[in-house]
Design an enzyme around this catalytic site. Structure first.
Site, PDB file in Angstrom:
ATOM      1  N   ASP A  51      35.770  30.776  31.627  1.00 39.90           N
ATOM      2  CA  ASP A  51      37.130  31.213  31.925  1.00 39.90           C
ATOM      3  C   ASP A  51      37.615  32.054  30.755  1.00 39.90           C
ATOM      4  O   ASP A  51      37.925  31.533  29.681  1.00 39.90           O
ATOM      5  CB  ASP A  51      38.043  30.003  32.128  1.00 39.90           C
ATOM      6  CG  ASP A  51      39.474  30.400  32.484  1.00 39.90           C
ATOM      7  OD1 ASP A  51      39.752  31.614  32.583  1.00 39.90           O
ATOM      8  OD2 ASP A  51      40.311  29.491  32.647  1.00 39.90           O
ATOM      9  N   TYR A 143      49.269  45.892  34.243  1.00 45.01           N
ATOM     10  CA  TYR A 143      47.840  46.153  34.424  1.00 45.01           C
ATOM     11  C   TYR A 143      47.457  47.480  33.789  1.00 45.01           C
ATOM     12  O   TYR A 143      46.486  47.567  33.030  1.00 45.01           O
ATOM     13  CB  TYR A 143      47.478  46.159  35.909  1.00 45.01           C
ATOM     14  CG  TYR A 143      46.037  46.541  36.159  1.00 45.01           C
ATOM     15  CD1 TYR A 143      45.024  45.606  36.018  1.00 45.01           C
ATOM     16  CD2 TYR A 143      45.690  47.841  36.533  1.00 45.01           C
ATOM     17  CE1 TYR A 143      43.699  45.946  36.234  1.00 45.01           C
ATOM     18  CE2 TYR A 143      44.373  48.200  36.756  1.00 45.01           C
ATOM     19  CZ  TYR A 143      43.380  47.247  36.606  1.00 45.01           C
ATOM     20  OH  TYR A 143      42.060  47.601  36.809  1.00 45.01           O
TER      21      TYR A 143
END
Length: 248
Positions: A51, A143
């Protein structure tokens, strides 16, 4: 059945050891498969085993691969998460999550990998940014910012480590036919129907001079090229692979 055609060779890849993040889908899956076909030993970092939002664990994962393989030669920072929203539509917690995965995780991976590349006598790092390293897009504030920063990270690191034979580059893919992009299309249409009245890829394809989305393998070939000795005099660049979108 006839045998599949052989994978063309890129020099300097056979026998190398690479970490490729986000290797299970999209561009990452195409890159991992291509590099393996070119003789690279690929170690993938992806959920659920790794992760990348768990920043404290990243160095340990790198050391595990280095100990198992005995060396590291290549790093492809491909994994990323997307988030649709303007500045005022983006909660701080979500912005932090995007920056953690898209920028800080690649930073920490580079930090952990570079000593091993020095020990190997050099190597290559490729950061997978976005065409948003060059242009803005509606509904993509954090983003786009994360990907522009990732591209700049490659430029700066290239200067810092060139003397050690480490090349650091970034690519800026345009719209690529991946599960992530299809989700982006759906989210944009849902959140901003007035700005995105057209369904799916049609909202983007019209602005791409080549008139289509990229295939993941087309992006993977560019990554493999930059990782190979065919790009031995290329460092500190951000290469657009966008069908001409940012040239228009």
């Amino acid at each position: 059945m006839p045998n599949p055609p052989p994978v063309p060779c890129l020099p300097g890849l056979a026998g190398k050891v690479a970490i490729v993040t986000g290797h299970r889908t999209g561009i990452g899956a195409a890159t991992a498969a291509l590099l393996e076909g070119l003789g690279v030993q690929v170690h993938g970092f992806d959920l659920p085993e790794v992760d990348l939002a768990d920043l404290e664990s990243i160095a340990g994962h790198v050391e595990t691969v280095a100990a198992r393989a005995g060396r590291l030669d290549l790093l492809v920072n491909n994994a990323g998460v997307t988030l649709i929203g303007s500045v005022t539509d983006t909660p701080l917690a979500e912005a932090r999550r995007v920056l953690d995965v898209n920028l800080l995780a690649p930073f920490l991976l580079m930090q952990a990998v570079i000593p091993h590349l020095i020990a190997a006598g050099g190597g290559a790092i490729v950061n997978v940014a976005s065409d948003q390293a060059f242009v803005g897009k509606k509904g993509s504030a954090i983003y786009g910012a994360s990907k522009a920063a990732l591209a700049q990270l490659a430029r700066s690191a290239a200067l810092d480590w060139a003397a050690h034979g480490i090349r650091v580059n970034a690519i800026a893919p345009g719209s690529t036919d991946t599960p992530m992009l299809r989700q982006v299309f759906a989210d944009l249409r849902r959140r901003y129907p007035e700005a995105f009245p057209v369904e799916g890829a049609e909202a983007y394809v019209g602005a791409i001079p080549l008139g289509r989305l990229a295939e993941p393998r087309e992006i993977a070939w560019t990554i493999a090229f930059l990782a190979s000795d065919a790009a031995s005099f290329i460092t500190g660049t951000v290469l657009a692979v966008d069908g001409g979108f940012t040239a228009a």
